[in-house]
Write a protein that holds these residues in place. Structure first.
Motif, PDB file in Angstrom:
ATOM      1  N   MET A 139       0.820  -1.210   0.000  1.00 28.10           N
ATOM      2  CA  MET A 139       0.000   0.000   0.000  1.00 28.10           C
ATOM      3  C   MET A 139       0.859   1.268   0.000  1.00 28.10           C
ATOM      4  SD  MET A 139      -2.667   1.206   2.957  1.00 28.10           S
ATOM      5  CE  MET A 139      -3.372  -0.428   3.141  1.00 28.10           C
ATOM      6  N   ILE A 140       2.094   1.164   0.513  1.00 28.81           N
ATOM      7  CA  ILE A 140       2.982   2.324   0.618  1.00 28.81           C
ATOM      8  C   ILE A 140       3.209   2.972  -0.742  1.00 28.81           C
ATOM      9  CG2 ILE A 140       5.354   3.018   1.184  1.00 28.81           C
ATOM     10  CD1 ILE A 140       5.301   0.905   3.417  1.00 28.81           C
ATOM     11  N   GLN A 141       3.176   2.175  -1.810  1.00 30.05           N
ATOM     12  CA  GLN A 141       3.376   2.735  -3.158  1.00 30.05           C
ATOM     13  C   GLN A 141       2.369   3.837  -3.451  1.00 30.05           C
ATOM     14  OE1 GLN A 141       3.918  -0.045  -6.497  1.00 30.05           O
ATOM     15  NE2 GLN A 141       2.555   1.212  -7.733  1.00 30.05           N
ATOM     16  N   ASN A 142       1.110   3.596  -3.126  1.00 30.71           N
ATOM     17  CA  ASN A 142       0.080   4.604  -3.408  1.00 30.71           C
ATOM     18  C   ASN A 142       0.070   5.729  -2.372  1.00 30.71           C
ATOM     19  OD1 ASN A 142      -1.983   3.808  -5.757  1.00 30.71           O
ATOM     20  ND2 ASN A 142      -1.133   1.955  -4.860  1.00 30.71           N
ATOM     21  N   ILE A 143       0.444   5.406  -1.137  1.00 32.38           N
ATOM     22  CA  ILE A 143       0.560   6.459  -0.119  1.00 32.38           C
ATOM     23  C   ILE A 143       1.673   7.427  -0.513  1.00 32.38           C
ATOM     24  CG2 ILE A 143       1.203   6.888   2.292  1.00 32.38           C
ATOM     25  CD1 ILE A 143      -0.162   4.240   3.001  1.00 32.38           C
ATOM     26  N   TRP A 144       2.755   6.895  -1.084  1.00 32.62           N
ATOM     27  CA  TRP A 144       3.863   7.716  -1.590  1.00 32.62           C
ATOM     28  C   TRP A 144       3.372   8.644  -2.710  1.00 32.62           C
ATOM     29  CZ3 TRP A 144       9.455   7.393  -0.919  1.00 32.62           C
ATOM     30  CH2 TRP A 144      10.188   8.054  -1.898  1.00 32.62           C
ATOM     31  N   ALA A 145       2.584   8.113  -3.623  1.00 30.93           N
ATOM     32  CA  ALA A 145       2.183   8.866  -4.818  1.00 30.93           C
ATOM     33  C   ALA A 145       1.157   9.952  -4.531  1.00 30.93           C
ATOM     34  CB  ALA A 145       1.625   7.901  -5.862  1.00 30.93           C
ATOM     35  N   LEU A 146       0.277   9.713  -3.575  1.00 33.33           N
ATOM     36  CA  LEU A 146      -0.881  10.587  -3.367  1.00 33.33           C
ATOM     37  C   LEU A 146      -0.513  12.057  -3.147  1.00 33.33           C
ATOM     38  CD1 LEU A 146      -3.929  10.618  -3.294  1.00 33.33           C
ATOM     39  CD2 LEU A 146      -3.841   9.986  -0.875  1.00 33.33           C
ATOM     40  N   PRO A 147       0.334  12.428  -2.164  1.00 34.20           N
ATOM     41  CA  PRO A 147       0.637  13.857  -1.967  1.00 34.20           C
ATOM     42  C   PRO A 147       1.382  14.481  -3.142  1.00 34.20           C
ATOM     43  CG  PRO A 147       2.063  12.483  -0.588  1.00 34.20           C
ATOM     44  CD  PRO A 147       1.025  11.580  -1.177  1.00 34.20           C
ATOM     45  N   LEU A 148       2.183  13.684  -3.850  1.00 37.52           N
ATOM     46  CA  LEU A 148       2.920  14.216  -5.001  1.00 37.52           C
ATOM     47  C   LEU A 148       1.981  14.519  -6.160  1.00 37.52           C
ATOM     48  CD1 LEU A 148       5.969  11.792  -4.772  1.00 37.52           C
ATOM     49  CD2 LEU A 148       5.959  14.232  -4.203  1.00 37.52           C
ATOM     50  N   LEU A 149       0.967  13.673  -6.346  1.00 35.73           N
ATOM     51  CA  LEU A 149      -0.037  13.949  -7.380  1.00 35.73           C
ATOM     52  C   LEU A 149      -0.829  15.208  -7.042  1.00 35.73           C
ATOM     53  CD1 LEU A 149      -1.336  10.309  -8.003  1.00 35.73           C
ATOM     54  CD2 LEU A 149      -0.091  11.731  -9.643  1.00 35.73           C
ATOM     55  N   VAL A 150      -1.136  15.399  -5.771  1.00 35.62           N
ATOM     56  CA  VAL A 150      -1.834  16.623  -5.342  1.00 35.62           C
ATOM     57  C   VAL A 150      -0.961  17.841  -5.637  1.00 35.62           C
ATOM     58  CG1 VAL A 150      -2.716  17.891  -3.347  1.00 35.62           C
ATOM     59  CG2 VAL A 150      -3.208  15.446  -3.583  1.00 35.62           C
ATOM     60  N   ALA A 151       0.343  17.734  -5.387  1.00 33.36           N
ATOM     61  CA  ALA A 151       1.262  18.860  -5.629  1.00 33.36           C
ATOM     62  C   ALA A 151       1.282  19.258  -7.097  1.00 33.36           C
ATOM     63  CB  ALA A 151       2.665  18.484  -5.157  1.00 33.36           C
TER      64      ALA A 151
ATOM     65  N   LEU B 287      -1.064  19.509  -9.096  1.00 32.64           N
ATOM     66  CA  LEU B 287      -2.216  20.355  -9.431  1.00 32.64           C
ATOM     67  C   LEU B 287      -1.916  21.838  -9.245  1.00 32.64           C
ATOM     68  CD1 LEU B 287      -5.138  18.328  -7.756  1.00 32.64           C
ATOM     69  CD2 LEU B 287      -4.451  18.322 -10.154  1.00 32.64           C
ATOM     70  N   PHE B 288      -0.857  22.157  -8.518  1.00 33.43           N
ATOM     71  CA  PHE B 288      -0.575  23.554  -8.185  1.00 33.43           C
ATOM     72  C   PHE B 288       0.535  24.164  -9.040  1.00 33.43           C
ATOM     73  CE2 PHE B 288      -2.510  21.673  -4.448  1.00 33.43           C
ATOM     74  CZ  PHE B 288      -3.453  22.634  -4.099  1.00 33.43           C
ATOM     75  N   PHE B 289       1.039  23.412 -10.018  1.00 31.89           N
ATOM     76  CA  PHE B 289       2.078  23.956 -10.881  1.00 31.89           C
ATOM     77  C   PHE B 289       1.479  24.651 -12.090  1.00 31.89           C
ATOM     78  CE2 PHE B 289       4.852  20.544  -8.943  1.00 31.89           C
ATOM     79  CZ  PHE B 289       5.657  21.446  -8.268  1.00 31.89           C
ATOM     80  N   SER B 290       2.180  25.680 -12.562  1.00 26.66           N
ATOM     81  CA  SER B 290       1.765  26.419 -13.768  1.00 26.66           C
ATOM     82  C   SER B 290       3.024  26.882 -14.485  1.00 26.66           C
ATOM     83  CB  SER B 290       0.898  27.621 -13.387  1.00 26.66           C
ATOM     84  OG  SER B 290       1.657  28.550 -12.617  1.00 26.66           O
ATOM     85  N   LYS B 291       2.866  27.637 -15.555  1.00 21.22           N
ATOM     86  CA  LYS B 291       4.035  28.081 -16.316  1.00 21.22           C
ATOM     87  C   LYS B 291       4.911  29.056 -15.534  1.00 21.22           C
ATOM     88  CE  LYS B 291       1.464  31.715 -18.759  1.00 21.22           C
ATOM     89  NZ  LYS B 291       1.063  32.218 -20.093  1.00 21.22           N
ATOM     90  N   GLU B 292       4.349  29.647 -14.480  1.00 23.01           N
ATOM     91  CA  GLU B 292       5.137  30.556 -13.638  1.00 23.01           C
ATOM     92  C   GLU B 292       5.963  29.806 -12.595  1.00 23.01           C
ATOM     93  OE1 GLU B 292       1.811  31.114 -14.088  1.00 23.01           O
ATOM     94  OE2 GLU B 292       2.059  32.692 -15.615  1.00 23.01           O
ATOM     95  N   SER B 293       5.695  28.530 -12.410  1.00 21.32           N
ATOM     96  CA  SER B 293       6.382  27.758 -11.372  1.00 21.32           C
ATOM     97  C   SER B 293       7.832  27.514 -11.753  1.00 21.32           C
ATOM     98  CB  SER B 293       5.673  26.419 -11.157  1.00 21.32           C
ATOM     99  OG  SER B 293       4.329  26.618 -10.766  1.00 21.32           O
TER     100      SER B 293
ATOM    101  N   TYR C 130       0.197  20.457 -18.333  1.00 22.64           N
ATOM    102  CA  TYR C 130       0.183  20.175 -16.886  1.00 22.64           C
ATOM    103  C   TYR C 130      -0.802  19.076 -16.497  1.00 22.64           C
ATOM    104  CZ  TYR C 130       2.972  24.381 -16.773  1.00 22.64           C
ATOM    105  OH  TYR C 130       3.965  25.284 -16.998  1.00 22.64           O
ATOM    106  N   TYR C 131      -1.664  18.678 -17.415  1.00 24.88           N
ATOM    107  CA  TYR C 131      -2.558  17.527 -17.229  1.00 24.88           C
ATOM    108  C   TYR C 131      -3.326  17.588 -15.896  1.00 24.88           C
ATOM    109  CZ  TYR C 131       0.393  15.834 -21.025  1.00 24.88           C
ATOM    110  OH  TYR C 131       1.075  15.721 -22.223  1.00 24.88           O
ATOM    111  N   TYR C 132      -3.954  18.729 -15.646  1.00 24.78           N
ATOM    112  CA  TYR C 132      -4.708  18.890 -14.385  1.00 24.78           C
ATOM    113  C   TYR C 132      -5.845  17.879 -14.279  1.00 24.78           C
ATOM    114  CZ  TYR C 132      -2.298  23.425 -14.051  1.00 24.78           C
ATOM    115  OH  TYR C 132      -1.352  24.401 -13.969  1.00 24.78           O
ATOM    116  N   ARG C 133      -6.591  17.726 -15.369  1.00 29.44           N
ATOM    117  CA  ARG C 133      -7.711  16.782 -15.350  1.00 29.44           C
ATOM    118  C   ARG C 133      -7.208  15.363 -15.119  1.00 29.44           C
ATOM    119  NH1 ARG C 133      -9.613  17.565 -20.328  1.00 29.44           N
ATOM    120  NH2 ARG C 133      -8.565  15.734 -21.206  1.00 29.44           N
ATOM    121  N   GLY C 134      -6.169  14.993 -15.840  1.00 32.01           N
ATOM    122  CA  GLY C 134      -5.615  13.648 -15.692  1.00 32.01           C
ATOM    123  C   GLY C 134      -5.111  13.385 -14.285  1.00 32.01           C
TER     124      GLY C 134
END
Length: 579
Positions: free
Chosen positions: A428-440, A442-448, A513-517
């Motif tokens: 399960m740790i594999q998905n626990i690892w991925a979850l916060p990074l996938l959330v992060a 969502l907050f990137f843009s061309k200014e990042s 940035y694939y926000y929807r994906g």
């Protein structure tokens, strides 16, 4: 009672069967009566320490053993009442080395395992390296304007990947059936030579049609390789040794990513040689390399532990003593491995019976969705780096650090799983690892900041891969060679189906940035975490059910069940599922 007994490593098998007088009987009386007594059988080794009730941190402590003490652990073959129900079939390829009375030392066992690691596992590592070299170099080709050169776009690329995964999936089970009939030692090198020729022929791609056709046929030829290898390795390793070997197997995947990045950096600079693009030379040269590996494989894969002698290897790889140790330690660990020989095909009835073993479907469901939150970011890493402003060379080199971290995470996760004897919560740790990074993401843009985006993407790709845990879990819970053959293919088919679906999550109208994906991937990661909890509870419940029935039976009823049952593998009342 088992005890620690020193044993001369040079002794022959017969030494464990030599009749000896008990200490309280005179030699004269023993001489007169020895013909009526059962032969002496050397005692079993001291049971290894049970660490399941120890605190988590203490389970990592290595158990020290005397190299001269007997290593043979207790099994069903040491109980005369049970042994007759677990005898291997008479045509099992290793039957001539099977002997329940065989004993060996820890020093002998470790030496044999090391020899198998070098003779078998090391070459398996190279074989898988070559598979990944041919199936993943498309990612490097993308950094050399592969899509524009052929007039393709992102959706065409996704379609090609989907067709590859689809044909790879369709080929899984037929490949396993062919492998079971011919033997993995014959079928695997045939696969390798066939796909390497096709991979090299991508040098002559002309457009969308040839690209898609190549992806389809490559999938057909490469499909089945992984479950074929997993089945093959189960001939040589115990259920406790297999997960770490599978982790090493998948390390070759990561190692290939590192080496191929450096290879691509050089090969792609061949753009202009003979008027051809660099990616064409990449496909051709790496395909030829794989073909050489495939040809050598014909000569380096023995059919079984006792079948290493050939016309070009007249003395074989193992001595008779080593073969005895290999065969008996394997079948003591899992008596079901003597239920089929290595050239025995599966009938349609056996195939259907294995596929409808519903107790394996929780693992199949995990295979279907577990990789999805990682797959698109991993596949698109080099393209993401190009979109962030890095050039071709920088993109390929920046893909290396997350792969190195991924190797460490893969091995650590597998070791933890085996040390604490748990698969559900560790994987399960594999998905626990991925979850916060996938959330992060969502907050990137061309200014990042481009380096901040790289750091998050790299950490995501460096996830602790649970593939080895899942594959060995399916193999262990299969309970028989027949079911194991289908289970390994079934699990890997679900993984391929997962990749087909994953290839459609990042779409051309959602870039860069694939926000929807990424929102979809977050939802799948949450689902996966819940699925692990369900799988753990399900297997605990099934084991509890069987415990109630089995313990309610008298010894006579248990013996009658073992003698008359038609249940096989994991369907037997005396089988318990790994959780």
């Amino acid at each position: 009672m088992s005890s620690k007994v020193a044993l001369d490593p040079a002794h022959h098998l017969e030494s464990s069967l030599v009749a000896k007088p008990p200490s309280d009987v005179s030699d004269e009386k023993y001489v007169n009566e020895k013909t009526t007594e059962a032969p002496y059988i050397a005692p079993l080794g001291v049971p290894l320490e049970d660490k399941t009730n120890l605190p988590f941190w203490k389970r990592f402590r290595r158990t020290k053993v005397d190299p001269d003490a007997i290593a043979t652990q207790e099994s069903v073959y040491d109980d005369p009442t049970l042994a007759k129900y677990y005898q291997p079939r008479s045509d099992w390829e290793n039957i001539h080395r099977f002997d329940p009375a065989a004993r060996w030392t820890w020093g002998e066992e470790k030496a044999v395992v090391r020899k198998v690691d070098w003779r078998i596992m090391a070459w398996i590592f190279i074989m898988f390296f070559s598979l990944d070299l041919d199936r993943s170099n498309l990612s490097q080709a993308n950094t050399d304007n592969f899509l524009p050169d052929l007039g393709l776009n992102t959706n065409d690329y996704n379609l090609g990947n989907a067709l590859f995964r689809g044909s790879f999936l369709i080929a899984e089970l037929p490949s396993q059936l062919i492998s079971k009939r011919l033997g993995p030692d014959r079928w695997i090198p045939i696969q390798m030579c066939a796909w390497s020729i096709l991979a090299a022929s991508q040098f002559w791609l002309t457009g969308k049609t040839s690209f898609l056709l190549c992806r389809v046929f490559l999938g057909f030829l490469q499909g089945g390789f992984i479950p074929d290898v997993i089945l093959y390795l189960s001939y040589f390793y115990t259920k406790y040794e297999l997960p770490l070997r599978l982790a090493i197997f998948w390390v070759s995947n990561h190692f290939c990513d590192i080496v191929s990045s450096f290879l691509a950096t050089g090969l792609l600079k061949m753009r202009g040689v003979a008027g051809k693009e660099g990616w064409r030379w990449l496909f051709l040269i790496e395909g030829i390399f794989t073909l050489i590996i495939g040809i050598i494989t014909f000569f380096l894969l023995p059919a079984s532990p006792t079948q290493t002698k050939t016309s070009y290897r007249p003395h074989g790889w193992f001595t008779e003593r080593e073969e005895i140790i290999m065969v008996n330690r394997i079948i003591r660990d899992d008596p079901g491995k003597g239920g089929m020989h290595n050239r025995q095909a599966l009938s349609p009835r056996m195939l259907w019976k294995s596929f409808t073993d519903w107790d394996l479907w929780p693992i199949y469901l995990i295979g279907l969705t577990n990789q999805m939150p990682i797959e698109p970011p991993q596949t698109y890493l080099t393209l993401t780096l190009r979109n962030l402003g890095f050039d071709t060379t920088e993109s390929n080199l920046l893909a290396v650090p997350p792969v190195v971290l991924g190797i460490f995470n893969l091995l650590l996760l597998t070791i933890i799983s085996e040390v604490i004897h748990n698969r559900s919560f560790v994987a399960m740790i594999q998905n626990i690892w991925a979850l916060p990074l996938l959330v992060a993401l969502l907050f990137f843009s061309k200014e990042s900041n481009q380096w901040a985006q790289y750091a998050v993407s790299a950490l995501l790709v460096a996830f602790p891969l649970a593939h080895a845990i899942h594959a060995s879990w399916a193999s262990r819970n299969a309970g028989s060679v027949r079911t194991r053959t289908v289970a390994t293919a079934g699990y890997n088919m679900m993984v391929q189906l997962s990749r087909i679906i994953s290839a459609q999550i990042y779409r051309d109208d959602d870039k860069p940035y694939y926000y929807r994906g990424n929102r979809v991937l977050i939802g799948i990661a949450v689902w996966n975490i819940a699925l692990y909890f369900f799988t753990y509870a399900y297997y605990r419940w099934r084991n509890h059910q069987r415990d109630k029935v089995w313990k309610a039976m008298t010894s006579q009823e248990q013996a009658e069940y073992l003698e008359t049952t038609t249940d096989e593998g994991s369907a037997r009342l005396d089988f318990r599922f790994a959780t």
